[in-house]
Design an enzyme around this catalytic site. Structure first.
Site, PDB file in Angstrom:
ATOM      1  N   GLU A 170       0.827  -1.212   0.000  1.00 53.79           N
ATOM      2  CA  GLU A 170       0.000   0.000   0.000  1.00 53.79           C
ATOM      3  C   GLU A 170       0.862   1.263   0.000  1.00 53.79           C
ATOM      4  OE1 GLU A 170      -3.839   1.724   2.404  1.00 53.79           O
ATOM      5  OE2 GLU A 170      -2.062   1.235   3.592  1.00 53.79           O
ATOM      6  N   LYS A 218      -8.764   4.212  -2.602  1.00 54.41           N
ATOM      7  CA  LYS A 218      -9.220   3.643  -1.327  1.00 54.41           C
ATOM      8  C   LYS A 218     -10.528   4.291  -0.882  1.00 54.41           C
ATOM      9  CE  LYS A 218      -7.277   2.443   3.211  1.00 54.41           C
ATOM     10  NZ  LYS A 218      -6.049   2.523   4.041  1.00 54.41           N
ATOM     11  N   CYS A 269      -5.369  -2.231   2.280  1.00 52.44           N
ATOM     12  CA  CYS A 269      -5.311  -2.239   3.738  1.00 52.44           C
ATOM     13  C   CYS A 269      -6.664  -2.535   4.389  1.00 52.44           C
ATOM     14  CB  CYS A 269      -4.715  -0.909   4.195  1.00 52.44           C
ATOM     15  SG  CYS A 269      -4.070  -0.876   5.877  1.00 52.44           S
TER      16      CYS A 269
END
Length: 317
Positions: free
Chosen positions: A46, A137, A171
């Protein structure tokens, strides 16, 4: 090699922190090494390009109108990636030349949102060197919200890769049941989870997602040590004042469709982890459970997904 077999490379490396040019060189070297080892897919952690915002948790990042925080953030923004300007072109060319797909975690500064805000983005580049998805994200975690913006569903996409169908999340998105389901519903059977780097994050959820989805799950983490902060980092003295020796210890791993380890979490080791996966294992484990197939009830439970790219301003053409 059989269409059912896929050789994957997990790039557990540290960035040249907040130096996109130097980090890109390190990424290109890893791609070349993976290709020479027979890799057909390489995955990076990430935000590896140009690095995770570690300063947020070890400085007074929430201080309002603070000059130090503003200057670090500006440095971060200058080193973020503008995909539309061709800043991934060299990676794409390597992918095409060596016929290797790439999942790359990066910090994006996209022009379609004005070109100033930052997004934690996972980019998929196929074996022909084409960018196939740019996933921002959905929800930055806790202090990440001080520097990253929330994304949208446009990048909730999957991709064919030999016999497999691959998809990925950033994540703690991997803890979002509906985000996972959106990928399952498109046929995902090889799930990629990218992390900044911690065994504590990967050791439980990797096997859980594999058991839930009856898919292979690959978790890839970065590394970051106190010694990895470059000397030219703005306000380095402030960052190092309360900095632990190890910020990210890795934890990259692979679980099979039965939830058992194919590769147990690896900590404190920099380099590539190579493994070959057999698609037939997916078909074997789907015999008794398929979360969006024979073990679902769409007449009772359905998920609606908005995959439109969100923009603040729309212009009539």
């Amino acid at each position: 090699m059989s269409e059912s077999l896929l050789t994957v490379a997990l790039a557990q490396i540290s960035p040249v922190w907040l130096d996109k040019a130097a980090t890109l060189e390190k990424i290109k070297a890893a791609i070349l090494e993976a290709a020479l080892s027979g890799g057909e897919l390489i995955i990076f952690g990430e935000g590896l390009l140009p690095g995770y915002p570690w300063w947020l948790s070890i400085t007074l990042a929430s201080a309002w109108d603070n000059r130090i925080q503003k200057e670090i953030h500006a440095h971060y923004a200058r080193n973020a990636i503008q995909i539309e300007k061709g800043e991934l072109q060299a990676v794409q060319e390597l992918a095409k030349k060596h016929h290797i797909a790439v999942y790359l975690g990066l910090i994006e500064r996209p022009s379609d949102r004005g070109g100033h805000s930052l997004y934690c983005t996972l980019v998929y580049i196929d074996q022909q060197g084409e960018i196939r998805s740019i996933h921002r994200k959905l929800q930055p975690t806790y202090d990440e919200r001080l520097t990253w913006s929330p994304g949208d569903g446009h990048g909730l996409q999957v991709h064919p890769l030999k016999a497999f169908t691959v998809g990925g999340l950033n994540c703690w998105e991997n803890w979002m049941p509906l985000a996972r389901t959106a990928l399952y519903g498109q046929g995902e059977n090889l799930h990629v989870a990218v992390w900044p780097g911690a065994v504590r994050n990967t050791e439980n959820i990797t096997r859980m997602i594999a058991q839930e989805s009856r898919s292979f799950v690959i978790s890839v983490s970065g590394l970051m040590r106190k010694s990895d902060f470059p000397a030219h980092t703005p306000h380095l003295d402030v960052i190092l004042e309360n900095c632990p020796e190890v910020l990210a210890d890795g934890g990259s791993c692979i679980a099979g469709p039965d939830g058992k380890w194919v590769l147990e979490p690896v900590a404190h080791s920099e380099g590539l982890l190579i493994q070959t996966l057999d698609f037939n294992r997916v078909l074997e484990e789907r015999q008794n459970f398929d979360p969006v197939g024979h073990y679902s009830r769409p007449d009772v439970l359905q998920l609606k997904v908005n995959q439109e790219r969100q923009r603040s301003v729309l212009f009539n053409e």
